[in-house]
Design a protein around this motif. Structure first.
Motif, PDB file in Angstrom:
ATOM      1  N   UNK A  93     -15.169  11.756   0.362  1.00  0.00           N
ATOM      2  CA  UNK A  93     -15.036  10.895  -0.652  1.00  0.00           C
ATOM      3  C   UNK A  93     -13.652  10.602  -0.949  1.00  0.00           C
ATOM      4  N   UNK A  94     -12.811  11.364  -0.668  1.00  0.00           N
ATOM      5  CA  UNK A  94     -11.279  10.886  -0.866  1.00  0.00           C
ATOM      6  C   UNK A  94     -10.954   9.766   0.121  1.00  0.00           C
ATOM      7  N   UNK A  95     -11.465  10.045   1.236  1.00  0.00           N
ATOM      8  CA  UNK A  95     -11.039   9.062   2.184  1.00  0.00           C
ATOM      9  C   UNK A  95     -11.575   7.593   1.666  1.00  0.00           C
ATOM     10  N   UNK A  96     -12.959   7.767   1.400  1.00  0.00           N
ATOM     11  CA  UNK A  96     -13.765   6.321   1.100  1.00  0.00           C
ATOM     12  C   UNK A  96     -12.938   5.967  -0.243  1.00  0.00           C
ATOM     13  N   UNK A  97     -12.838   6.671  -1.060  1.00  0.00           N
ATOM     14  CA  UNK A  97     -12.047   6.224  -2.273  1.00  0.00           C
ATOM     15  C   UNK A  97     -10.772   5.475  -2.004  1.00  0.00           C
ATOM     16  N   UNK A  98     -10.042   6.154  -1.331  1.00  0.00           N
ATOM     17  CA  UNK A  98      -8.670   5.705  -1.022  1.00  0.00           C
ATOM     18  C   UNK A  98      -8.757   4.354  -0.158  1.00  0.00           C
ATOM     19  N   UNK A  99      -9.706   4.187   0.709  1.00  0.00           N
ATOM     20  CA  UNK A  99      -9.983   3.084   1.578  1.00  0.00           C
ATOM     21  C   UNK A  99     -10.546   1.841   0.801  1.00  0.00           C
ATOM     22  N   UNK A 100     -11.175   2.133  -0.244  1.00  0.00           N
ATOM     23  CA  UNK A 100     -11.725   1.020  -1.050  1.00  0.00           C
ATOM     24  C   UNK A 100     -10.650   0.808  -1.962  1.00  0.00           C
ATOM     25  N   UNK A 101      -9.931   1.480  -2.521  1.00  0.00           N
ATOM     26  CA  UNK A 101      -8.687   1.063  -3.513  1.00  0.00           C
ATOM     27  C   UNK A 101      -7.845   0.307  -2.766  1.00  0.00           C
ATOM     28  N   UNK A 102      -7.449   0.676  -1.158  1.00  0.00           N
ATOM     29  CA  UNK A 102      -6.468  -0.060  -0.525  1.00  0.00           C
ATOM     30  C   UNK A 102      -7.077  -1.431  -0.187  1.00  0.00           C
ATOM     31  N   UNK A 139      -9.096  -3.260  -2.131  1.00  0.00           N
ATOM     32  CA  UNK A 139      -9.066  -3.909  -3.207  1.00  0.00           C
ATOM     33  C   UNK A 139      -7.458  -4.381  -3.513  1.00  0.00           C
ATOM     34  N   UNK A 140      -6.609  -3.570  -3.293  1.00  0.00           N
ATOM     35  CA  UNK A 140      -5.247  -3.752  -3.374  1.00  0.00           C
ATOM     36  C   UNK A 140      -4.860  -5.142  -2.564  1.00  0.00           C
ATOM     37  N   UNK A 141      -5.217  -4.798  -1.166  1.00  0.00           N
ATOM     38  CA  UNK A 141      -4.776  -6.129  -0.345  1.00  0.00           C
ATOM     39  C   UNK A 141      -5.262  -7.214  -0.959  1.00  0.00           C
ATOM     40  N   UNK A 142      -6.632  -7.490  -1.204  1.00  0.00           N
ATOM     41  CA  UNK A 142      -7.366  -8.541  -1.678  1.00  0.00           C
ATOM     42  C   UNK A 142      -6.720  -9.206  -3.000  1.00  0.00           C
ATOM     43  N   UNK A 143      -6.395  -8.381  -3.971  1.00  0.00           N
ATOM     44  CA  UNK A 143      -5.447  -8.866  -5.157  1.00  0.00           C
ATOM     45  C   UNK A 143      -4.107  -9.390  -4.532  1.00  0.00           C
ATOM     46  N   UNK A 144      -3.500  -8.699  -3.911  1.00  0.00           N
ATOM     47  CA  UNK A 144      -2.118  -9.041  -3.608  1.00  0.00           C
ATOM     48  C   UNK A 144      -2.078 -10.278  -2.575  1.00  0.00           C
ATOM     49  N   UNK A 145      -3.067 -10.456  -1.758  1.00  0.00           N
ATOM     50  CA  UNK A 145      -3.280 -11.691  -0.811  1.00  0.00           C
ATOM     51  C   UNK A 145      -3.330 -12.912  -1.778  1.00  0.00           C
ATOM     52  N   UNK A 146      -4.244 -12.784  -2.987  1.00  0.00           N
ATOM     53  CA  UNK A 146      -4.360 -13.852  -3.646  1.00  0.00           C
ATOM     54  C   UNK A 146      -2.941 -14.390  -4.341  1.00  0.00           C
ATOM     55  N   UNK A 170       0.860  -1.195  -0.003  1.00  0.00           N
ATOM     56  CA  UNK A 170       0.026   0.112   0.059  1.00  0.00           C
ATOM     57  C   UNK A 170       0.857   1.401   0.131  1.00  0.00           C
ATOM     58  N   UNK A 171       0.196   2.274  -0.535  1.00  0.00           N
ATOM     59  CA  UNK A 171       0.872   3.768  -0.219  1.00  0.00           C
ATOM     60  C   UNK A 171       0.863   3.958   1.146  1.00  0.00           C
TER      61      UNK A 171
END
Length: 66
Positions: A41-50, A52-59, A12-13
């Motif tokens: 909305x910036x916090x929400x978007x950043x949280x959702x991207x994080x 999503x990134x965690x799920x992708x990298x976990x796989x 993550x960033x």
């Protein structure tokens, strides 16, 4: 498990880690936005991207570990 979590957090960033840590320590999106002086909305978007990134990298990490 702790190693996997550390590896996932490393993907993550700095801002994503900061928001994830604040969120899971009990702060809501409005509180995080106020602390960071950004829009909700910036916090929400950043949280959702994080997340999503965690799920992708976990796989990916699980595939490599096999």
């Amino acid at each position: 498990m702790k190693r996997m979590l550390a590896a996932l957090m490393d993907t993550l960033t700095k801002r994503q880690r900061q928001i994830i840590e604040m969120y899971y320590s009990g702060k809501n999106i409005t509180e995080i936005a106020d602390v960071l002086k950004v829009n909700k909305s910036t916090v929400h978007r950043t949280l959702m991207r994080a997340i999503k990134n965690i799920k992708k990298n976990k796989e990916l990490i699980e595939k490599v570990a096999r």
